[in-house]
Write an enzyme that holds these catalytic residues in place. Structure first.
Site, PDB file in Angstrom:
ATOM      1  N   HIS A  35      -0.558   1.754   8.599  1.00 45.47           N
ATOM      2  CA  HIS A  35      -0.191   1.556   7.550  1.00 45.47           C
ATOM      3  C   HIS A  35      -1.041   1.997   6.317  1.00 45.47           C
ATOM      4  CE1 HIS A  35       0.257  -2.307   4.546  1.00 45.47           C
ATOM      5  NE2 HIS A  35       1.297  -1.421   4.373  1.00 45.47           N
ATOM      6  N   SER A  41      -1.003  -4.053   0.928  1.00 41.79           N
ATOM      7  CA  SER A  41      -0.218  -3.901  -0.576  1.00 41.79           C
ATOM      8  C   SER A  41      -1.332  -4.543  -1.621  1.00 41.79           C
ATOM      9  CB  SER A  41       0.932  -4.756  -0.392  1.00 41.79           C
ATOM     10  OG  SER A  41       1.536  -4.910  -1.636  1.00 41.79           O
ATOM     11  N   THR A  59      -0.870   3.441  -2.984  1.00 44.62           N
ATOM     12  CA  THR A  59       0.208   4.289  -3.755  1.00 44.62           C
ATOM     13  C   THR A  59      -0.590   5.127  -4.970  1.00 44.62           C
ATOM     14  OG1 THR A  59       1.740   2.845  -3.164  1.00 44.62           O
ATOM     15  CG2 THR A  59       2.135   4.268  -5.165  1.00 44.62           C
ATOM     16  N   ASP A  85       2.742   5.032   2.129  1.00 43.60           N
ATOM     17  CA  ASP A  85       2.678   3.544   2.809  1.00 43.60           C
ATOM     18  C   ASP A  85       2.725   3.787   4.427  1.00 43.60           C
ATOM     19  OD1 ASP A  85       2.528   0.887   2.486  1.00 43.60           O
ATOM     20  OD2 ASP A  85       4.714   0.784   3.154  1.00 43.60           O
TER      21      ASP A  85
END
Length: 534
Positions: free
Chosen positions: A219, A239, A244, A258
């Site tokens: 991840h 997240s 990103t 991702d």
């Protein structure tokens, strides 16, 4: 009825999925947007972006994800993290969902999960919503027309938001369900319009199968030096930690933002698109990501916008703080055309520390890297999951526990072995708070984070002087040109250093308590280097 391009020997009927009605096979972006507009699923935005709301659910529903308790997987699934669903319940769920879909119109996309042809998975995704077809076509890798003529799906996803599951009948928890059958090679998703469930369910499948081939599923985001794919870096993180943003470096080539695999020869993207958070997105700070919000086919999810001008409001989080845009990787000018790099020689572990204890960067030994990878400390940020409204400290092992079907030690051992074989350098980077905990301190300056990362990736940071952190034992640089010296010593940023020490002791206790579950799986050298109390 079949509309579109498909292998004539691999229709839904051939796969035993009968009677669901008209199926649009592999429509491209213009046709999908046309169908979505015709069904009033959203609006056309500036530049041809597609504006949608996912209704009640604006984030993932991790507690509603199940793996079917099948004979072949009983001894390989991490059941404490993946609640089981019995086979009969799954079969009833499948039967009821297909019956519910009877006579409707659905959108099918045949896609690849994985940019490395040697290791990719053929995925078929059937969606009730045309814009879900657009989303998953954006997020995964798209076969060319000739490849579609011979495409044979290895896994099938059926996503029907209008179907509500029944816990009594289907062995689930609520009217939302994400059910994965390894043996039937099928994923059923119902009751939620949140598009992220599509991509994360496929990530979970890759996380199950790839370790059997000696491939480390991650991840993470990834990039490599311009003109040198062998100079590859990966950025682990949940997240909201900056995967990103930090991988989209204009001075490096973006592999992906991702999900990736680490094979014996490559680092390869699982996807063909990016799914970026847009809250407070700035044209000045992140111009390329910002520009994608006005490009054709970009999916704008759960953003407030002017009904007349369609101008997006990047500050208004009244729908959710988890507002996002999904865009194809090639919309980023420095994106890799192959989405493949070499084996990583720098591993970045991103954490959003809401306590304000960790330094902006620290150098890890291989043992410390395994410790922090298995710990997966960060803070869940607002909107990523239902019910999260402000950062909450959490330990998400492997920086992605919700997507890990196997026990964490499987992935930890793979990482350890690959670091040893490849000699990768490891860094822990805090993108969270400094000068105090959340609500008192400030968010770590992105400019400082970028400067420290640049120095780590080009090797110059290794030439700096380092101090040994008294709490965690890792090495922390004492200075770097362009970065405030006190920022590198978190204790000095607090108005009350004694309060820092107290908070640090509390965080250490959390680490120690969390790691007890892994102690029997790791050697004494890992534990010896993990925590250093004064």
């Amino acid at each position: 009825m079949i509309i579109g391009r498909v292998n004539p020997k691999q229709t839904l009927e051939d796969a035993g999925i009968l009677g669901i009605g008209k199926v649009y096979y592999n429509l491209q972006e213009p046709a999908l947007i046309k169908e979505a507009l015709k069904r009033d699923e959203g609006e056309l935005g500036n530049g041809g972006a597609f504006l949608v709301s996912t209704g009640e659910y604006t984030g993932r529903s991790p507690k509603d994800k199940f793996i079917v308790n099948e004979t072949s997987v009983q001894n390989t699934i991490w059941w404490e993290n993946n609640p089981p669903m019995e086979i009969d319940a799954f079969n009833q769920l499948k039967s009821d969902m297909i019956a519910h879909m009877s006579g409707g119109e659905y959108f099918l996309q045949d896609l690849y999960g994985g940019s490395d042809p040697e290791h990719r998975l053929n995925v078929r995704v059937i969606t009730e919503l045309a814009w879900h077809g657009l989303f998953i076509r954006t997020m995964l890798l798209r076969p060319n027309i000739l490849e579609l003529d011979t495409f044979i799906p290895g896994f099938t996803v059926i996503n029907c938001p209008s179907f509500s599951s029944d816990p009594a009948k289907h062995g689930c928890r609520s009217d939302v369900v994400i059910a994965i059958s390894i043996e039937q090679k099928m994923i059923l998703i119902g009751g939620t319009e949140y598009a992220g469930e599509n991509k994360k369910s496929i990530f979970s499948i890759l996380n199950y199968f790839l370790p059997e081939k000696g491939i480390m599923p991650m991840h993470c985001s990834a990039n490599h030096a311009i003109g040198d794919p062998s100079d590859t870096a990966v950025f682990f993180g949940l997240s909201g930690t900056g995967k990103t943003t930090l991988s989209a470096d204009p001075n490096r080539i973006l592999i992906g933002d991702d999900e990736h695999g680490w094979s014996d020869t490559t680092t390869f993207n699982f996807e063909g698109g990016c799914y970026a958070k847009t809250i407070n997105l700035s044209a000045k700070a992140e111009p390329e990501i910002y520009a994608t919000t006005q490009k054709f086919g970009t999916v704008i999810e759960n953003m407030v916008y002017d009904s007349y001008t369609k101008e997006l409001d990047f500050q208004d989080d009244s729908l959710t703080a988890n507002m996002r845009c999904a865009y194809p990787l090639h919309y980023i000018s420095n994106a890799s055309k192959t989405a493949i790099g070499g084996q990583p020689n720098n591993i970045i572990m991103l954490t959003c520390d809401a306590f304000g204890i960790l330094p902006p960067i620290a150098r890890l030994t291989p043992e410390q890297a395994m410790y922090h990878f298995l710990s997966g400390f960060t803070s869940k940020v607002a909107g990523t999951e239902r019910g999260i409204t402000e950062p909450q400290p959490t330990f998400s092992t492997c920086f992605g526990a919700p997507f890990m079907p196997r026990r964490p030690e499987v992935y930890g051992a793979l990482l350890r072995d690959k670091i040893a074989a490849n000699g990768a350098k490891c860094w822990l980077v805090n993108t969270g708070w400094t000068g105090g905990a959340y609500g008192i301190g400030a968010r770590m300056p992105i400019k400082a984070t970028r400067a420290l990362l640049k120095a780590a990736l080009n090797g110059s940071l290794n030439n700096s002087s380092f101090r040994k952190d008294k709490n965690f034992g890792f090495d922390v640089p004492t200075s770097l040109e362009g970065v405030a010296t006190n920022l590198l010593d978190p204790r000095s940023t607090w108005a009350d250093p004694i309060a820092y020490d107290t908070a640090a002791e509390s965080l250490i206790s959390m680490f120690v308590e969390n790691f007890t579950q892994y102690e029997k799986f790791v050697g004494p050298s890992v534990l010896a280097q993990a925590i250093k109390k004064s």
